[in-house]
Design a protein around this motif. Structure first.
Motif, PDB file in Angstrom:
ATOM      1  N   HIS B 234     -33.634   2.507  22.038  1.00  0.00           N
ATOM      2  CA  HIS B 234     -33.898   1.841  23.320  1.00  0.00           C
ATOM      3  C   HIS B 234     -35.177   2.369  23.941  1.00  0.00           C
ATOM      4  O   HIS B 234     -35.955   1.616  24.521  1.00  0.00           O
ATOM      5  CB  HIS B 234     -32.711   2.051  24.273  1.00  0.00           C
ATOM      6  N   GLN B 236     -37.743   3.461  22.341  1.00  0.00           N
ATOM      7  CA  GLN B 236     -38.862   2.872  21.619  1.00  0.00           C
ATOM      8  C   GLN B 236     -39.144   1.463  22.104  1.00  0.00           C
ATOM      9  O   GLN B 236     -40.297   1.049  22.204  1.00  0.00           O
ATOM     10  CB  GLN B 236     -38.570   2.852  20.116  1.00  0.00           C
ATOM     11  N   ARG B 237     -38.088   0.721  22.399  1.00  0.00           N
ATOM     12  CA  ARG B 237     -38.293  -0.624  22.932  1.00  0.00           C
ATOM     13  C   ARG B 237     -39.071  -0.565  24.233  1.00  0.00           C
ATOM     14  O   ARG B 237     -40.034  -1.307  24.432  1.00  0.00           O
ATOM     15  CB  ARG B 237     -36.959  -1.320  23.207  1.00  0.00           C
ATOM     16  N   GLY B 240     -42.626   0.324  23.593  1.00  0.00           N
ATOM     17  CA  GLY B 240     -43.358  -0.836  23.091  1.00  0.00           C
ATOM     18  C   GLY B 240     -43.756  -1.771  24.217  1.00  0.00           C
ATOM     19  O   GLY B 240     -44.892  -2.251  24.274  1.00  0.00           O
ATOM     20  N   ARG B 241     -42.833  -1.995  25.129  1.00  0.00           N
ATOM     21  CA  ARG B 241     -43.163  -2.876  26.252  1.00  0.00           C
ATOM     22  C   ARG B 241     -44.238  -2.257  27.129  1.00  0.00           C
ATOM     23  O   ARG B 241     -45.155  -2.946  27.586  1.00  0.00           O
ATOM     24  CB  ARG B 241     -41.913  -3.124  27.104  1.00  0.00           C
TER      25      ARG B 241
ATOM     26  N   HIS C  73     -32.451  -9.105  21.976  1.00  0.00           N
ATOM     27  CA  HIS C  73     -33.564  -8.307  22.495  1.00  0.00           C
ATOM     28  C   HIS C  73     -33.580  -6.891  21.948  1.00  0.00           C
ATOM     29  O   HIS C  73     -33.842  -5.941  22.662  1.00  0.00           O
ATOM     30  CB  HIS C  73     -33.547  -8.257  24.020  1.00  0.00           C
ATOM     31  N   GLN C  74     -33.238  -6.761  20.667  1.00  0.00           N
ATOM     32  CA  GLN C  74     -33.434  -5.468  20.018  1.00  0.00           C
ATOM     33  C   GLN C  74     -34.867  -5.376  19.518  1.00  0.00           C
ATOM     34  O   GLN C  74     -35.592  -6.357  19.480  1.00  0.00           O
ATOM     35  CB  GLN C  74     -32.477  -5.336  18.821  1.00  0.00           C
ATOM     36  N   ARG C  75     -35.242  -4.187  19.132  1.00  0.00           N
ATOM     37  CA  ARG C  75     -36.542  -3.944  18.516  1.00  0.00           C
ATOM     38  C   ARG C  75     -36.367  -4.053  17.001  1.00  0.00           C
ATOM     39  O   ARG C  75     -35.357  -3.603  16.480  1.00  0.00           O
ATOM     40  CB  ARG C  75     -36.924  -2.503  18.843  1.00  0.00           C
ATOM     41  N   ARG C 200     -45.706  -7.204  18.416  1.00  0.00           N
ATOM     42  CA  ARG C 200     -44.467  -6.473  18.677  1.00  0.00           C
ATOM     43  C   ARG C 200     -43.342  -6.883  17.736  1.00  0.00           C
ATOM     44  O   ARG C 200     -42.368  -6.155  17.582  1.00  0.00           O
ATOM     45  CB  ARG C 200     -44.055  -6.648  20.131  1.00  0.00           C
TER      46      ARG C 200
END
Lengths: 328, 328, 328, 328, 328
Positions: B234, B236-237, B240-241, C73-75, C200
């Motif tokens: 999470h 990392q997500r 990334g954003r 909405h996972q990475r 992404r």
């Protein structure tokens, strides 16, 4: 302190965490550090080549390390010569916004038996000595503790400077976005220079302190690893802030350019609005200045006053309109 | 909760995943965590140096860790002092667009026997405690579960803030490219600041949680590794954003400058068009205001009206032409 | 397909690379995958929490993996829970320039015995199923082949979207440098957003596919490593293009600003040239509108016409000169 | 060369570093490479799927490698399928400034027994074949030498293109800072595109050649490692230049924007100066065009000529002044 | 020095740290380095292919290394051919601001038995030879000492050039922010080019010297590791400065654009203020130039002078006001 040369600011032997009373000559210090049990802390300020040569002989320092100690302007680093660590640190001060950052330099020779601190420029260490002497429990671990105390002191200094710069950046931000028509481009640029100076003091040290904290060097007892990792942690905080500063200043420069352009546009519109208002009387008056034989208005009783009123009315209408759309 | 000091918000012993009834004094808590089977969760808010000193003595915390706990403004990190983990986390809230990001701090001391949570600023943990107490199966794994639950809660908070910022960025984008003549340079810059604040909370934690999830620490049982890797994921997500935000905002600042320039050009052309139209009557009137003896038009019966019509016609033609090429 | 719930789009057992005839209930599928020899491919679309709960129980999926499967909405990532791989992939579509990129999500649970594909948003897999069923030689390697086929399909989709974006960028470049006075700042910005979305989706997957291709996971037989490295290679190509896009768009934004400035300058010069030409009659007419007693020209027979011709001549000369230096 | 299909440009067996006389059919070539001692070099140009299928069968190439060979637009890479290396290289040409960079592709299948070169687009290899055949001492090391010779040739081509681009950049720099009012924004942007194309050919190859030079592949005898490291070195030089190009072009774009702004300002000042000069006669003439009964100057004998001279004098004074401050 | 060819500038045998008297022919030098005890230092300047061929044969240099030695324009590197190191270094000079950086090249072949220095362009080594011959204690370690001395000398040169560039950057900064209306965009750009040239000399060498300092090469005795690490350290300092230069110059370019914009705005406002002042007489005069029958002011005794005074008063008021708000 008669037996100390001008460049030596303090020289003491510590045994079991306590300072042995009395001053020492260089020779006595050298002898003390060769004997068992204690260690020597020798503080030197901007030594000449000859002065430092005698210290180097007494304590057996490496030729290249000595060269570093005399010439300032080294890069922050840690290096091992034989069993003596050389740690180079930049000290940073930033008394006020007008003078930019002041950078000094400390060279620390650390061993199981001694620590020699060579100072160039600012960076008084007497407060560190006092603080460290109040902790005999720590001092008993040897010269590594002094190294820790100095690094801790220096890194605290970085934090203070970062704090000052933070304030300056916020001031410059307010100026960029203020209604007043200032152009803080030069201040932003100077802040970038300051931040770069700070960065160049902090970033290489980060790596050096990391190496020390990993327990790679025999001169530093393992019990102190936590302490050096604490310093490393503080350094990382400063580095994080410095990197944020760089990004912010770069954006501030760009935003400032936008604000300058926006203001130029506002000025241009304001000017144009007044030009438009001024064009009305000229235009109308030009028409009634024509020399035609048959211009009925010219012969009206109140023609002149009517036209004057008309001009005033048009000008006021324009003024009101420009006000409404925000050009005035 | 009379026996708890003001800074202690909750203190409980958990045995076999269940909370033992009743409140505890600090001494009882210390004794409980030294006995077998259960663990203590002690919640503290903004303790003073003396208050925390007593806790540190009771639970045997390291001198440097204690210093961190009292002074806030640490960097997110995980550090091992003896067999006690210190995890520092930033809590982030972003209630509305006007107030920017609020940053609090949590310091978590975790051991096989206890978890001590020290809170500075916002970041209520009572909801976490409730949720965790509903899962005795997990709680039986010890204090590591509490650590996981807190991190999960905090990282969810990051996600919420990222979501809010995403909305703000989209609003600012619409403004940049809207037909209205707004200049959101200041908002873009403020968003950059917010994103940097979020970045500085998230990025160092990423590394810390990675270390925990790799099972490096004895205080965290291996059964929880999947859970910490989930938190890492999470994080990392969010990272990334945040990185995408930075890139977008940098482009938005540049695009905004372009829009400002384009509008300035539009204004300049509009102004110029009106100036050109206004120049016509002045010019024509000037010609018929000359005092030559022989100007036949002046003596025509309808010369004046002809010229007025001519002026009006030229002005209308110009107006129509400027409309067509888009200058008006 | 009466026995399948609404969210299950297809469920089949493959034995020796061939699909066993007939539809299966969830229970039968679970039993089939526990028996030897074949594997189950279960395709699910946007399941509710309860629906997926029953699948998770039947196939023994991890609590955290299940949570991922329900919340989209996972990475993009690959993670191992027990001996089941969870691979998360973004599907990307870009039907036309007006609508931007559409992002869907695939969650793939892969094991020696089954593959469960959970789809959120777009990203139909029936074509993949058809293609894969035409290659029994590959299918005999187990569910890993299905994973490969899906990844290959998804990455081909990335390549298509990159191709579309490439075309859009070239169109926007032509617009930036065209003689027409367009300002494609908004399009450039939107392209940057699209490229970021694609980035992404692609960048985290690169790492995940690399891990799979290195043969780290038991669920993927080594014979397939070449195939996954091929997918990895295609991903790298897309990544390379995406990075080039970012650089190009950033330059295009800057170049566009330059073009806007240049055009503004051209407009300003054109306007100024006309103002200069219009100033001539006003100036000359003003002089002959003065009321001096002795102005010989006023009494000339053709004074008026001479002056008119003079004005016309000067204006034409200016016009010609401005044309020559390129201001008009 | 009747027995060779249209796509096969050359096919030869080399034994002990020397070419065996005569042409070979595909079957003979396949047989030759399976026998001991020599190796086959097969040169193919843009084969169709069926054509290449037969080669793949004869030489036992991997299904995925074959797919790569038919579809061009691969990324530079080195990959091992079984004991056959697949090396993909981009060839780059840049004949003149008007046409941009031309990118071709070479796919090289290398083995202990054969090398198959598949060419798409430009990148004639006959000169390489000639050069290599003049060095039987090297050729005796097997097909790896041919791979080296081709890479050396291709990388030399990169160097030539980098040289051409260097010249173009210098030309564009001169234009940016020239006194002439050119706007080379489009050229700078096109150069950025070319540099990116070159970068995307060079950067991935760097990694691939590094792997080959480290002696990881059995198909390449260790004696050639020095040679591949030499190619790697040349690639690094090109990469270094390409990176410098990117930085220079980015600065050139920014500098160009500054120059455009500076010229706009110069134009604006020049225009304004002329407007100011033209305003003088209009203003003065306006005053003497007023109709007051008592304006003594109007009745002077030389009033008119005095005023004309006055106007001329003021205009000349202004002109001289504007010249001096550099506005004209 | 009759027996030395034109390209050989010096050739000497060193035994036990001391130079053997007398000049040597190439053959004698080759023989000397094959015998025990001493080593040969051969200095060559821009050799032709044939000239260097004979040296290569005498000392057994690798074919590829020879090719490097003849063609200049190599990248700084260290490479091992057999047991001979090839070190390539760029020499950099920067005599004055007008001429930019001059880049030469040194190729150093180092072995246990000899060092051959090949020079292209500037970079005289006679001073190094003198300095090294004064330290027989170091010279006794063999040719590695000469390599160290040369690198030390070259890196000192980098430091000098960095110092010069630092001065130039500060000069350009002063110009950017000076009140004078200069546009140093071209100088900034040229400095960026110089800094890039320096960077491309320094950055690859950093890596090369690091390898040497780690004691990887047999040709360099371990006693010298400290010395090479010292060189590495100086290189890092230069690299740090170069990186700071790049960042500063990039900001300076942006700040310069802002200053140019600000000045443009100032000019525009100044011009507009004068235009506004000039519009007053034209407007007022236009009104009193109207031909109405009834305009009482026209018949006043001092109407004309009243109006002239009025005009002057308004103009002065405007002038004073514009002065106050800073537009004039």
């Amino acid at each position: 302190m008669a037996i100390l040369g001008g460049m030596i600011v303090d020289c003491a032997v510590y045994e079991h965490g306590k300072r042995r009373a009395g001053d020492l000559s260089l020779g006595q210090a050298g002898a003390a550090c060769r004997s068992d049990g204690g260690f020597v802390w020798l503080g030197v300020v901007e030594p000449s080549a000859e002065e430092f040569e005698s210290i180097a002989r007494e304590f057996g320092l490496h030729e290249l390390a000595v060269e570093d100690a005399i010439k300032a302007h080294q890069r922050p680093k840690v290096e091992l010569f034989g069993d003596t660590l050389l740690v180079v640190v930049k000290t940073v001060t930033h008394p006020d916004a007008d003078h930019g950052i002041g950078v000094g330099e400390l060279l620390l020779f650390v061993n199981r038996d001694f620590i020699i601190t060579v100072r160039h420029g600012e960076g008084e260490l007497s407060s560190v000595r006092e603080r460290v002497e109040r902790r005999p429990d720590l001092l008993a671990h040897g010269p590594g503790v002094v190294l820790y105390a100095i690094l801790d002191h220096v890194v605290d200094g970085y934090g203070d400077v970062a704090q000052t710069i933070d304030g300056e950046i916020q001031a410059v931000e307010r100026e960029v976005f203020s209604a007043e028509r200032t152009n803080p481009a030069e201040q932003i640029y100077k802040l970038e220079r300051e931040v770069l100076d700070l960065y160049r003091a902090v970033a290489p040290l980060l790596e050096a302190v990391d190496e020390i904290g990993e327990g790679r060097f025999e001169a530093i007892p393992d019990e102190l690893d936590d302490y050096f990792r604490d310093v490393h942690d503080h350094l990382q905080r400063v580095t994080g802030r410095v990197n944020a500063f760089r990004e912010l200043l770069s954006s501030a420069l760009q935003a400032n350019l936008t604000q300058v352009s926006v203001r130029q546009n506002e000025d241009m519109r304001k000017i144009s609005a007044w030009v438009a208002i001024a064009a009305v009387p000229t235009m109308v008056a030009g028409i009634y200045g024509m020399n035609f034989d048959h211009m009925p208005e010219l012969h009206w009783r109140y023609g002149y006053f009517t036209v004057l009123s008309l001009i005033a009315a048009i000008c006021l209408a324009l003024y009101w309109r420009f006000k409404r759309v925000g050009w005035l």
